[in-house]
Write an enzyme that holds these catalytic residues in place. Sequence first.
Site, PDB file in Angstrom:
ATOM      1  N   HIS A 157      10.450 -26.263  65.553  1.00 36.74           N
ATOM      2  CA  HIS A 157       9.183 -26.433  64.824  1.00 36.74           C
ATOM      3  C   HIS A 157       8.653 -27.824  65.200  1.00 36.74           C
ATOM      4  CE1 HIS A 157       6.149 -25.967  61.846  1.00 36.74           C
ATOM      5  NE2 HIS A 157       6.853 -26.026  60.730  1.00 36.74           N
ATOM      6  N   LYS A 165      15.892 -23.433  76.845  1.00 37.48           N
ATOM      7  CA  LYS A 165      14.619 -23.361  76.095  1.00 37.48           C
ATOM      8  C   LYS A 165      13.814 -24.590  76.469  1.00 37.48           C
ATOM      9  CE  LYS A 165      13.525 -20.064  73.242  1.00 37.48           C
ATOM     10  NZ  LYS A 165      14.037 -19.582  71.975  1.00 37.48           N
ATOM     11  N   HIS A 204       5.233 -19.839  71.516  1.00 38.53           N
ATOM     12  CA  HIS A 204       4.782 -19.860  70.132  1.00 38.53           C
ATOM     13  C   HIS A 204       4.976 -18.485  69.536  1.00 38.53           C
ATOM     14  CE1 HIS A 204       2.270 -20.619  66.641  1.00 38.53           C
ATOM     15  NE2 HIS A 204       2.472 -21.894  66.906  1.00 38.53           N
ATOM     16  N   ASP A 207       2.664 -29.441  70.766  1.00 39.32           N
ATOM     17  CA  ASP A 207       3.628 -30.532  70.928  1.00 39.32           C
ATOM     18  C   ASP A 207       3.698 -31.043  72.368  1.00 39.32           C
ATOM     19  OD1 ASP A 207       4.495 -30.557  68.235  1.00 39.32           O
ATOM     20  OD2 ASP A 207       5.561 -28.687  68.621  1.00 39.32           O
TER      21      ASP A 207
HETATM   22  N1  COA Z   1      11.459 -21.807  77.013  1.00 44.25           N
HETATM   23  C1  COA Z   1      12.049 -20.783  77.676  1.00 44.25           C
HETATM   24  N2  COA Z   1      11.926 -19.507  77.315  1.00 44.25           N
HETATM   25  C2  COA Z   1      11.178 -19.252  76.223  1.00 44.25           C
HETATM   26  C3  COA Z   1      10.528 -20.265  75.497  1.00 44.25           C
HETATM   27  C4  COA Z   1      10.704 -21.575  75.931  1.00 44.25           C
HETATM   28  N3  COA Z   1      10.119 -22.599  75.279  1.00 44.25           N
HETATM   29  N4  COA Z   1       9.857 -19.724  74.474  1.00 44.25           N
HETATM   30  C5  COA Z   1      10.065 -18.417  74.554  1.00 44.25           C
HETATM   31  N5  COA Z   1      10.865 -18.128  75.607  1.00 44.25           N
HETATM   32  C6  COA Z   1      11.341 -16.823  76.017  1.00 44.25           C
HETATM   33  C7  COA Z   1      12.587 -16.479  75.234  1.00 44.25           C
HETATM   34  O1  COA Z   1      13.750 -16.938  75.889  1.00 44.25           O
HETATM   35  C8  COA Z   1      12.504 -14.982  75.160  1.00 44.25           C
HETATM   36  O2  COA Z   1      12.908 -14.456  76.393  1.00 44.25           O
HETATM   37  P1  COA Z   1      13.807 -13.132  76.466  1.00 44.25           P
HETATM   38  O3  COA Z   1      12.952 -12.070  75.844  1.00 44.25           O
HETATM   39  O4  COA Z   1      14.052 -12.965  77.918  1.00 44.25           O
HETATM   40  O5  COA Z   1      15.032 -13.421  75.657  1.00 44.25           O
HETATM   41  C9  COA Z   1      11.012 -14.712  75.035  1.00 44.25           C
HETATM   42  O6  COA Z   1      10.374 -15.840  75.631  1.00 44.25           O
HETATM   43  C10 COA Z   1      10.546 -14.585  73.583  1.00 44.25           C
HETATM   44  O7  COA Z   1      10.897 -15.789  72.914  1.00 44.25           O
HETATM   45  P2  COA Z   1      11.441 -15.895  71.453  1.00 44.25           P
HETATM   46  O8  COA Z   1      12.274 -17.116  71.326  1.00 44.25           O
HETATM   47  O9  COA Z   1      12.004 -14.599  71.004  1.00 44.25           O
HETATM   48  O10 COA Z   1      10.079 -16.095  70.677  1.00 44.25           O
HETATM   49  P3  COA Z   1       9.957 -16.629  69.224  1.00 44.25           P
HETATM   50  O11 COA Z   1       8.671 -16.142  68.730  1.00 44.25           O
HETATM   51  O12 COA Z   1      11.168 -16.336  68.398  1.00 44.25           O
HETATM   52  O13 COA Z   1       9.991 -18.212  69.452  1.00 44.25           O
HETATM   53  C11 COA Z   1       9.484 -20.449  69.582  1.00 44.25           C
HETATM   54  C12 COA Z   1       8.922 -19.038  69.346  1.00 44.25           C
HETATM   55  C13 COA Z   1       8.364 -21.449  69.344  1.00 44.25           C
HETATM   56  C14 COA Z   1      10.618 -20.722  68.607  1.00 44.25           C
HETATM   57  C15 COA Z   1      10.006 -20.555  71.032  1.00 44.25           C
HETATM   58  O14 COA Z   1       8.937 -20.297  71.915  1.00 44.25           O
HETATM   59  C16 COA Z   1      10.660 -21.887  71.316  1.00 44.25           C
HETATM   60  O15 COA Z   1      11.824 -22.088  71.001  1.00 44.25           O
HETATM   61  N6  COA Z   1       9.898 -22.860  71.923  1.00 44.25           N
HETATM   62  C17 COA Z   1      10.412 -24.164  72.201  1.00 44.25           C
HETATM   63  C18 COA Z   1      10.333 -25.035  70.959  1.00 44.25           C
HETATM   64  C19 COA Z   1       8.927 -25.448  70.640  1.00 44.25           C
HETATM   65  O16 COA Z   1       8.179 -25.904  71.490  1.00 44.25           O
HETATM   66  N7  COA Z   1       8.592 -25.331  69.353  1.00 44.25           N
HETATM   67  C20 COA Z   1       7.296 -25.722  68.849  1.00 44.25           C
HETATM   68  C21 COA Z   1       6.531 -24.523  68.402  1.00 44.25           C
HETATM   69  S1  COA Z   1       4.888 -24.971  67.944  1.00 44.25           S
END
Ligand code: COA
Length: 386
Positions: free
Chosen positions: A230, A263, A269, A323
């Site tokens: 987050h 990650k 998002h 971010d």
């Molecule tokens: N880096 C690498 N791969 C990513 C990614 C990232 N930042 N964000 C998503 N993915 C990939 C996942 O590995 C997943 O791949 P898979 O289907 O092959 O396993 C797919 O995209 C879906 O991602 P998922 O994590 O299930 O989506 P989510 O909706 O649960 O997660 C976040 C959303 C924001 C938690 C996630 O994108 C993330 O962890 N981002 C990095 C942290 C970040 O920047 N947070 C700030 C948010 S405003």
Amino acid sequence: MADSDVRYGLAGVLADDTAISKVVPETNSLTYRGYAVQDLATRGSFEETAYLIWNGELPTKAQLEEFRRKEREERGISDDLKNVIASFNKDAHPMDMVRTSLSYQGQEDREADLGSGMSKDGFDEEALRRIALRMYARLPEMVAAEYRHRQGAQAIPADPALTWSENFFHMCFGEVPAPEVVKCFDVSMVLYAEHSFNASTFTARVIASTTSDIYSACVGGIGALKGPLHGGANEAVMHMLKEVGEPDKARDWMLTALKEKRKIMGFGHRVYRSGDSRVPTMTDYFKKMVDTVDTDEARKYWEMSRILDDTMVEAKGIYPNLDFPAGPAYYLMGFPIPMFTPLFVLSRITGWTAHVIEQLSNNKLIRPLSAYNGESQRDFLPIEER
Ligand code: COA
């Protein structure tokens, strides 16, 4: 075993109504009370945005003056809180410091229980707004005093002649930087202010729904915001840029990290799937910061971030979130990396408090169900027989 009825991470679940902000993933748009965030950020100010989020309408000139006057009146943390901050472990994370400081102010605030179920009079929107304004007015002083404590320097009192954003720089660094820098910070505050049912806001609403007090709800929000999935991502982005090191390493770094299934912070998002509505504006202002600072180091971060962005989109089709440009922009403003998420708190307090008020205005205890997947019921055996 996964239950098909379970919506893991509450993904796609509509939990309540809200009139505060609207995210439209299809058009990558975000509005606060009907106004596009890009317009609020570039043509307005964070002070106007805070007023809008709480009151539902943009202020007139006279209303904004009155709002500013009240905010300045509320500035000034207590001497007791200053002493608490001075006692903090200097190695503690700044998010732990601001969480503790806000909680401390909550136990000092004679009005803290007003407006929620904690007071005999129940919901009182006016009381809740007064407390919200107090948090918004004093959190910058807490975060600045904590920063100066970590530096081994004396806290600097608020200056009533300065705007909310200018005053924050003054309390941190003892001076107000160039208007371009203040504007970039102010833009980031507008963009971070509110984002519907994100994890920290939902946390605040869950706490509010028990009719606990508004400070407890916001302290809980700070805890949720700290996580790197987050708010903590803005810090993680800067650590990543430092790890990458040079623009000519950026593409390979990203491809290797993706191969290793890392990650990548600042990308992806839950709601936006083809770009975060706030990114273009913040990226423009990050670039303005690069031009204002005008150093090789600043240009290096800019170039690296462009390459990382292009490589990620090309390789995975995953776009940057707010971010990604905000982290390096804060770095170029002179804030140390662990302070980035507390900066987010200064802004999101407006969204959290508006949501607490909205929740309490039509409250229903938030209490979902879970799909049990543990042992079936079994007989209890006294300890001698086990
Ligand atoms: N880096 C690498 N791969 C990513 C990614 C990232 N930042 N964000 C998503 N993915 C990939 C996942 O590995 C997943 O791949 P898979 O289907 O092959 O396993 C797919 O995209 C879906 O991602 P998922 O994590 O299930 O989506 P989510 O909706 O649960 O997660 C976040 C959303 C924001 C938690 C996630 O994108 C993330 O962890 N981002 C990095 C942290 C970040 O920047 N947070 C700030 C948010 S405003």
